[in-house]
Write a protein that holds these residues in place. Structure first.
Motif, PDB file in Angstrom:
ATOM      1  N   ASP A 172     -33.119  -0.004  46.152  1.00  0.00           N
ATOM      2  CA  ASP A 172     -32.326   0.631  47.315  1.00  0.00           C
ATOM      3  C   ASP A 172     -31.077   0.077  47.344  1.00  0.00           C
ATOM      4  O   ASP A 172     -30.862  -1.211  47.766  1.00  0.00           O
ATOM      5  CB  ASP A 172     -33.210   0.531  48.652  1.00  0.00           C
ATOM      6  N   VAL A 219     -30.112   4.169  52.669  1.00  0.00           N
ATOM      7  CA  VAL A 219     -30.013   3.854  51.252  1.00  0.00           C
ATOM      8  C   VAL A 219     -30.308   4.957  50.464  1.00  0.00           C
ATOM      9  O   VAL A 219     -30.847   6.050  50.663  1.00  0.00           O
ATOM     10  CB  VAL A 219     -31.275   2.724  50.958  1.00  0.00           C
ATOM     11  N   ARG A 258     -31.873   5.565  46.317  1.00  0.00           N
ATOM     12  CA  ARG A 258     -32.682   4.989  45.594  1.00  0.00           C
ATOM     13  C   ARG A 258     -32.483   5.256  43.987  1.00  0.00           C
ATOM     14  O   ARG A 258     -32.190   6.320  43.659  1.00  0.00           O
ATOM     15  CB  ARG A 258     -34.134   5.106  45.557  1.00  0.00           C
ATOM     16  N   ASN A 288     -33.331  -3.367  48.705  1.00  0.00           N
ATOM     17  CA  ASN A 288     -34.498  -3.704  48.586  1.00  0.00           C
ATOM     18  C   ASN A 288     -34.703  -3.468  46.928  1.00  0.00           C
ATOM     19  O   ASN A 288     -34.208  -2.804  46.220  1.00  0.00           O
ATOM     20  CB  ASN A 288     -35.392  -2.608  49.268  1.00  0.00           C
ATOM     21  N   ARG A 300     -37.891  -2.524  44.565  1.00  0.00           N
ATOM     22  CA  ARG A 300     -39.319  -1.722  44.711  1.00  0.00           C
ATOM     23  C   ARG A 300     -39.992  -1.804  43.210  1.00  0.00           C
ATOM     24  O   ARG A 300     -39.214  -1.583  42.139  1.00  0.00           O
ATOM     25  CB  ARG A 300     -39.093  -0.383  45.002  1.00  0.00           C
TER      26      ARG A 300
END
Length: 681
Positions: A535, A544, A546, A584, A586
């Protein structure tokens, strides 16, 4: 794979689908949901499939039990221990209001204020200790919550997604004292910034964990008594499944799991039929759930509002829900306007047409009266629909206030419902940059095909793809699902000069945690796939984008280039002067199962005439028309049907308006071409 059974417990009906890959045989069942104890309906349907429990190899279950508990505020009595000074975050939220205009409306938090307690501790946003944890505060708060009768406990400290030291210490203390297993720390659910959303997700988990886990345990125990020897599996909101043994610690992931199964199945069916982009419309007895499938994959979101000020922050299939199902009640509001939903008649007493004591008019009743539904064949009932009572109710409740006869009142109910359903599709497509005319519509759920043609015409959608078993599509999704676990870790650092080794360490840890969960579940999978995503946003922004990692290794420049490209595509902007930030990391770990060959639903050869069962007067475009009636189970491969026509089957009914042409494909789907000439509903 051999014998697989998918079960979807909805608000009105519980659906079952059994596939035997060894013999190519399948069986279906549909029973009213036993709301007082959903496990009774579950076990009844398993019996109706006619397959012994000890012969079932895979049993996968999707449920709305958790979702309904949240929406109806009927969750467990949960307690919260949080950082001193932050007990009211769940009520303060984002300073929104229930209604856009005026000061009306109210909000009831999932955890009441007297069960939200505080402990002295504080971390800063970098994970540095500002105030040490007071263990005596934690012990006192835990004891107070036990004395108050709390059934579950969540510990949610500020910035624990960066440094979980205080939360981990507090949860160790709490688990020593708490009388059951329902104790969890916020970082164990989601390690992502945004304190309100993280806290709300933790509160959702604490509210539903006792309810969902106890229900699943009852089902699993009863199945074991019947001879079922394997692990009961549970659908998740992300379109994957997990072992029932993990439900207590992953309860939040079961929210919206039933509808997620339907979207997953729709994606697989559409892909086999040659449709890469579809809009799904799941219309059951209570609600209408809409989702997008783009390039063969369901769109995944990181956050969804289950209700006003109740966001859940987990990876899940992006769906928009409106309270307009077959059982939704029609009524005249205070302004004299006709409204449909969100209140539903449910399965008991249900619509008037079910003859179980229902007295208020629903969408289903309007369809019975207009000839769209066969009044002589009512799902879940041995009695015909009482048309005279429906007519009287339509006239009294809707017609008289609006100056309409019963026929016009029923037609108006359908018109209002179509507008509501089309609006839900606009919200998830047009408002997110997608043109519905570039998609096909796949309706499912028991009531979806009843209204699909009118919705498609309203939105200019050129094709409708009706699956072989619309009412059982979510159950089919349970059979098709892989085992899946998602992980997220906030980084929140500028991309330029980022420590690539630190990012790789996070990715490796997440992958290891996912593989460990797969091992813990003891589920037989063919292979394990690991997908990494990131993100990113520009510093100063809040939303954000992705991007997926390309290749086998983390390349900061490649990730940054992909983000810039995605930003340009989404917003038609380039911002070279802005600072890109990695928000982030993920990781998705997927245990792949053997795929189901959907040609198991291939129709037999034959003639269309052999499937015709008669004709019926049906109301179209302001007049009654003779419509041919067809039995779906008897439709042959390649059959071509022109509207007006009705296609009936045990789990659903398809209404083909005048001006439509359709054919039956090799997977048993009915592919409908829409004449965009305006027609009434």
């Amino acid at each position: 794979m051999s014998v697989s059974v998918g079960v979807d417990v909805g608000g009105t009906f519980t659906d079952f689908l059994m596939l035997d890959s060894a013999t190519g045989r399948f069986a279906t069942a549909k029973v009213p949901t036993t709301v007082d104890d959903r496990s009774r309906g579950f076990l009844q349907g398993i019996d109706e499939l006619g397959v012994p429990a000890d012969a079932i190899d895979w049993l996968v279950h999707g449920t709305t039990a958790g979702t309904n508990a949240v929406l109806e505020r009927k969750g467990a009595r949960a307690g919260l221990i949080t950082t001193r000074g932050f007990r009211d975050v769940l009520e303060l939220g984002r300073r929104t209001r229930p209604n856009a205009y005026g000061l009306s409306g109210n909000f009831k938090p999932l955890i009441e204020r007297r069960l939200r307690l505080e402990a002295t501790e504080r971390m800063d946003a970098q994970g540095r200790v500002v105030t040490p944890l007071s263990e005596s505060d934690v012990r006192a708060a835990v004891q107070q919550l036990i004395d108050e009768g709390a059934e579950s406990l969540v510990i949610h400290f500020l910035h624990s997604y960066v440094n979980d030291e205080h939360e981990a210490a507090a949860v160790r203390i709490a688990r020593e004292m708490w009388p059951n297993e329902h104790v969890i720390a916020g970082h164990e659910i989601v390690r992502e910034m945004r304190e309100f959303e993280r806290g709300s997700t933790a509160a959702i988990h604490a509210s539903i964990s006792p309810i969902v886990s106890q229900y699943i345990q009852r089902v699993a125990s009863s199945l074991k008594d019947k001879g079922f020897r394997n692990e009961l599996l549970v659908m998740q909101a992300n379109g994957g499944m997990m072992s029932s043994a993990l439900v207590a610690s992953h309860a939040a992931h079961t929210v919206m799991s039933g509808p997620a199964g339907g979207v997953l199945a729709s994606a697989e069916i559409a892909k086999a039929a040659g449709f890469a982009n579809i809009i799904t419309g799941d219309m059951g007895g209570t609600s209408f759930d809409v989702a997008l499938v783009v390039d063969g994959k369901p769109v995944i979101t990181a956050e969804k509002d289950l209700a006003y000020a109740v966001p859940i922050r987990i990876p899940m299939i992006d769906m928009h829900t409106v309270g307009a199902g077959g059982g939704s009640l029609a009524h005249i509001d205070k302004a004299g306007m006709l409204r449909v939903g969100p209140e539903s008649a449910g399965s008991f007493p249900g619509p008037i047409g079910y003859d179980r004591g229902g007295e208020r008019v629903t969408i289903t009743d309007a369809n019975f009266f207009l000839g769209r539904l066969n009044p002589g064949s009512v799902t879940g009932s041995s009695k015909p629909a009482p048309i005279a009572r429906i007519e009287a109710a339509l006239s009294e409740q809707i017609g008289k206030p609006l100056g309409l006869d019963a026929t016009a009142a029923a037609s108006a109910i359908i018109d209002v419902a179509i507008a509501e359903l089309a609006g839900a599709i606009r919200l998830i497509s047009i408002e997110k940059g997608h043109d519905p005319r570039d998609f096909a519509l796949m309706p499912f759920g028991g009531a979806g095909p009843l209204h699909a043609i009118a919705i498609a015409r309203e939105l200019g959608i050129p094709r409708v793809l009706v699956p072989r078993f619309p009412g059982l599509t979510s159950a089919l999704g349970c059979v098709l699902a892989d085992v899946r676990h998602d992980f997220v870790q906030t980084v929140n650092l500028p991309m330029r000069g980022i420590d690539g080794n630190a990012v790789v360490a996070i990715m490796r840890q997440q992958a290891a945690d996912g593989r460990a969960l797969l091992a813990e579940e003891s589920v037989d999978v063919g292979q394990v796939d690991v997908v990494h995503e990131f993100d990113l946003l520009f510093k100063g922004q809040s939303h954000v984008l992705r991007v997926e990692m390309k290749g086998e290794a983390f390349d900061a420049d490649a990730v940054l280039g992909e983000f810039v490209r995605a930003y340009k595509q989404r917003f038609d902007l380039e911002l070279p002067e802005m600072v890109p930030v990695l928000a982030n990391v993920r990781t998705t770990v997927i245990g792949k199962r053997e795929k189901v060959d959907l040609s198991i639903f291939r129709p037999s050869e034959g003639t269309l005439a052999s499937a015709e069962t008669g004709t019926r007067d049906v109301y179209f475009d302001g007049e009654w028309r003779k419509a041919r009636i067809y039995d779906r189970d008897s439709l042959p491969l390649g059959a071509a049907i022109e509207g007006p026509a009705i296609v009936e089957q045990s789990d659903s009914t398809l209404v083909l308006d005048p001006g439509t042409t359709s054919r039956v494909d090799e997977y048993g789907n009915i592919v409908v071409a829409i004449d965009q000439t305006p027609a009434a509903n």
